[in-house]
Design a protein around this motif. Structure first.
Motif, PDB file in Angstrom:
ATOM      1  N   LEU A   1       2.219   2.605  -6.385  1.00 43.91           N
ATOM      2  CA  LEU A   1       2.600   3.956  -6.795  1.00 43.91           C
ATOM      3  C   LEU A   1       2.074   4.266  -8.189  1.00 43.91           C
ATOM      4  CD1 LEU A   1       4.221   6.566  -6.270  1.00 43.91           C
ATOM      5  CD2 LEU A   1       6.223   5.381  -7.195  1.00 43.91           C
ATOM      6  N   GLU A   2       2.178   3.299  -9.092  1.00 43.82           N
ATOM      7  CA  GLU A   2       1.748   3.491 -10.475  1.00 43.82           C
ATOM      8  C   GLU A   2       0.246   3.691 -10.600  1.00 43.82           C
ATOM      9  OE1 GLU A   2       3.851   1.090  -9.385  1.00 43.82           O
ATOM     10  OE2 GLU A   2       5.676   1.984 -10.220  1.00 43.82           O
ATOM     11  N   ASP A   3      -0.528   3.155  -9.645  1.00 40.10           N
ATOM     12  CA  ASP A   3      -1.973   3.404  -9.679  1.00 40.10           C
ATOM     13  C   ASP A   3      -2.250   4.905  -9.604  1.00 40.10           C
ATOM     14  OD1 ASP A   3      -2.797   0.743  -9.906  1.00 40.10           O
ATOM     15  OD2 ASP A   3      -2.805   0.464  -7.732  1.00 40.10           O
ATOM     16  N   HIS A   4      -1.422   5.617  -8.870  1.00 40.03           N
ATOM     17  CA  HIS A   4      -1.581   7.067  -8.791  1.00 40.03           C
ATOM     18  C   HIS A   4      -0.868   7.791  -9.920  1.00 40.03           C
ATOM     19  CE1 HIS A   4      -0.438  11.132  -7.084  1.00 40.03           C
ATOM     20  NE2 HIS A   4      -1.705  11.203  -7.395  1.00 40.03           N
ATOM     21  N   THR A   5       0.435   7.523 -10.066  1.00 40.84           N
ATOM     22  CA  THR A   5       1.256   8.319 -10.981  1.00 40.84           C
ATOM     23  C   THR A   5       0.958   8.056 -12.454  1.00 40.84           C
ATOM     24  OG1 THR A   5       3.048   6.690 -10.899  1.00 40.84           O
ATOM     25  CG2 THR A   5       3.140   8.507  -9.309  1.00 40.84           C
ATOM     26  N   VAL A   6       0.509   6.851 -12.771  1.00 43.70           N
ATOM     27  CA  VAL A   6       0.193   6.521 -14.163  1.00 43.70           C
ATOM     28  C   VAL A   6      -1.327   6.389 -14.328  1.00 43.70           C
ATOM     29  CG1 VAL A   6       0.528   4.870 -16.034  1.00 43.70           C
ATOM     30  CG2 VAL A   6       2.419   5.388 -14.478  1.00 43.70           C
TER      31      VAL A   6
ATOM     32  N   SER B   1     -13.206   6.238  -7.945  1.00 35.37           N
ATOM     33  CA  SER B   1     -13.552   5.315  -9.023  1.00 35.37           C
ATOM     34  C   SER B   1     -12.330   4.725  -9.731  1.00 35.37           C
ATOM     35  CB  SER B   1     -14.416   6.045 -10.061  1.00 35.37           C
ATOM     36  OG  SER B   1     -13.638   6.978 -10.796  1.00 35.37           O
ATOM     37  N   MET B   2     -11.133   5.159  -9.355  1.00 32.04           N
ATOM     38  CA  MET B   2      -9.927   4.763 -10.079  1.00 32.04           C
ATOM     39  C   MET B   2      -9.420   3.377  -9.659  1.00 32.04           C
ATOM     40  SD  MET B   2      -9.621   7.232 -12.107  1.00 32.04           S
ATOM     41  CE  MET B   2      -8.184   6.521 -12.878  1.00 32.04           C
ATOM     42  N   PRO B   3      -8.915   2.602 -10.615  1.00 33.81           N
ATOM     43  CA  PRO B   3      -8.303   1.316 -10.269  1.00 33.81           C
ATOM     44  C   PRO B   3      -7.122   1.523  -9.312  1.00 33.81           C
ATOM     45  CG  PRO B   3      -8.663   1.468 -12.640  1.00 33.81           C
ATOM     46  CD  PRO B   3      -8.941   2.833 -12.066  1.00 33.81           C
ATOM     47  N   GLY B   4      -7.043   0.687  -8.310  1.00 37.99           N
ATOM     48  CA  GLY B   4      -5.955   0.768  -7.340  1.00 37.99           C
ATOM     49  C   GLY B   4      -6.216   1.706  -6.185  1.00 37.99           C
ATOM     50  N   TYR B   5      -7.292   2.476  -6.257  1.00 40.68           N
ATOM     51  CA  TYR B   5      -7.664   3.377  -5.165  1.00 40.68           C
ATOM     52  C   TYR B   5      -8.152   2.553  -3.974  1.00 40.68           C
ATOM     53  CZ  TYR B   5     -10.851   6.258  -2.417  1.00 40.68           C
ATOM     54  OH  TYR B   5     -11.504   6.878  -1.391  1.00 40.68           O
TER      55      TYR B   5
ATOM     56  N   MET C   1       0.840  -1.164   0.000  1.00 43.46           N
ATOM     57  CA  MET C   1       0.000   0.000   0.000  1.00 43.46           C
ATOM     58  C   MET C   1       0.897   1.243   0.000  1.00 43.46           C
ATOM     59  SD  MET C   1      -1.859   2.577   2.112  1.00 43.46           S
ATOM     60  CE  MET C   1      -0.907   2.326   3.532  1.00 43.46           C
ATOM     61  N   ILE C   2       0.515   2.227  -0.797  1.00 42.90           N
ATOM     62  CA  ILE C   2       1.239   3.491  -0.903  1.00 42.90           C
ATOM     63  C   ILE C   2       0.340   4.588  -0.360  1.00 42.90           C
ATOM     64  CG2 ILE C   2       2.208   5.185  -2.530  1.00 42.90           C
ATOM     65  CD1 ILE C   2       3.834   2.576  -2.263  1.00 42.90           C
ATOM     66  N   LEU C   3       0.926   5.484   0.418  1.00 45.66           N
ATOM     67  CA  LEU C   3       0.199   6.634   0.948  1.00 45.66           C
ATOM     68  C   LEU C   3       0.661   7.889   0.232  1.00 45.66           C
ATOM     69  CD1 LEU C   3      -1.782   7.790   3.057  1.00 45.66           C
ATOM     70  CD2 LEU C   3       0.204   8.057   4.571  1.00 45.66           C
ATOM     71  N   GLU C   4      -0.252   8.520  -0.457  1.00 40.11           N
ATOM     72  CA  GLU C   4       0.003   9.813  -1.093  1.00 40.11           C
ATOM     73  C   GLU C   4      -0.356  10.880  -0.063  1.00 40.11           C
ATOM     74  OE1 GLU C   4      -2.211  12.636  -4.375  1.00 40.11           O
ATOM     75  OE2 GLU C   4      -2.753  10.534  -4.252  1.00 40.11           O
ATOM     76  N   ALA C   5       0.551  11.817   0.177  1.00 33.33           N
ATOM     77  CA  ALA C   5       0.317  12.895   1.141  1.00 33.33           C
ATOM     78  C   ALA C   5       0.532  14.231   0.449  1.00 33.33           C
ATOM     79  CB  ALA C   5       1.259  12.751   2.332  1.00 33.33           C
ATOM     80  N   VAL C   6      -0.457  15.113   0.592  1.00 36.97           N
ATOM     81  CA  VAL C   6      -0.397  16.407  -0.078  1.00 36.97           C
ATOM     82  C   VAL C   6      -0.841  17.487   0.899  1.00 36.97           C
ATOM     83  CG1 VAL C   6      -1.068  17.706  -2.125  1.00 36.97           C
ATOM     84  CG2 VAL C   6      -1.173  15.212  -2.161  1.00 36.97           C
TER      85      VAL C   6
ATOM     86  N   PRO D   1       0.382  22.651  -4.774  1.00 35.89           N
ATOM     87  CA  PRO D   1       0.966  21.705  -3.813  1.00 35.89           C
ATOM     88  C   PRO D   1       1.958  20.721  -4.420  1.00 35.89           C
ATOM     89  CG  PRO D   1      -1.251  21.047  -4.385  1.00 35.89           C
ATOM     90  CD  PRO D   1      -1.017  22.360  -5.066  1.00 35.89           C
ATOM     91  N   ASN D   2       2.842  20.237  -3.543  1.00 35.11           N
ATOM     92  CA  ASN D   2       3.756  19.143  -3.880  1.00 35.11           C
ATOM     93  C   ASN D   2       3.155  17.843  -3.358  1.00 35.11           C
ATOM     94  OD1 ASN D   2       5.840  20.669  -5.070  1.00 35.11           O
ATOM     95  ND2 ASN D   2       6.550  21.270  -3.045  1.00 35.11           N
ATOM     96  N   VAL D   3       3.255  16.812  -4.167  1.00 36.24           N
ATOM     97  CA  VAL D   3       2.729  15.498  -3.806  1.00 36.24           C
ATOM     98  C   VAL D   3       3.889  14.594  -3.433  1.00 36.24           C
ATOM     99  CG1 VAL D   3       1.474  13.480  -4.659  1.00 36.24           C
ATOM    100  CG2 VAL D   3       0.796  15.773  -5.386  1.00 36.24           C
ATOM    101  N   GLU D   4       3.750  13.885  -2.318  1.00 35.95           N
ATOM    102  CA  GLU D   4       4.775  12.929  -1.885  1.00 35.95           C
ATOM    103  C   GLU D   4       4.111  11.586  -1.629  1.00 35.95           C
ATOM    104  OE1 GLU D   4       8.139  15.442   0.344  1.00 35.95           O
ATOM    105  OE2 GLU D   4       6.218  15.459   1.396  1.00 35.95           O
ATOM    106  N   HIS D   5       4.900  10.526  -1.790  1.00 33.25           N
ATOM    107  CA  HIS D   5       4.396   9.167  -1.600  1.00 33.25           C
ATOM    108  C   HIS D   5       5.210   8.472  -0.503  1.00 33.25           C
ATOM    109  CE1 HIS D   5       3.264  10.258  -5.724  1.00 33.25           C
ATOM    110  NE2 HIS D   5       2.159   9.625  -5.417  1.00 33.25           N
TER     111      HIS D   5
END
Length: 100
Positions: free
Chosen positions: A59-64, A31-35, A1-6, A87-91
């Motif tokens: 990570l790719e579920d978000h970035t791609v 609605s996105m795959p991997g969410y 699991m990846i946590l995106e923090a913004v 904002p800057n996005v970090e994972h």
């Protein structure tokens, strides 16, 4: 699991409008795959400051998957005009402390 923090800074006086827009835009990201999940937190000390946390399977579920989707353009249209500065996005990934 990846946590995106913004960390988000919303333009002064637009906080209520932003929260309404974010509530509507939430269906897009959900609605996105991997969410997996997301939450929006409002800062108590600084007006207009928010923390967005989104959990993704990879990570790719978000970035791609999300960022290169048509849905992302809808997300941007609904929300990006509220931010100043942008904002800057970090994972992040979980640290397994049982290994220590």
């Amino acid at each position: 699991m990846i946590l995106e923090a913004v960390m988000l800074q919303v333009k002064k006086g637009q906080e209520q409008e932003y929260e309404k827009a974010f509530a509507k835009a939430s269906a897009i990201i959900a609605s996105m795959p991997g969410y997996l999940s997301h939450e929006l937190q409002r800062c108590l000390e600084k007006e207009g400051k928010y923390l967005l946390l989104v959990r993704w399977e990879t990570l790719e579920d978000h970035t791609v998957g999300f960022r290169q989707s048509r849905a992302y353009h809808d997300w941007k249209e609904k929300l990006h005009h509220f931010y100043d500065p942008f904002p800057n996005v970090e994972h992040f990934e979980n640290v397994d402390l049982s290994n220590y």
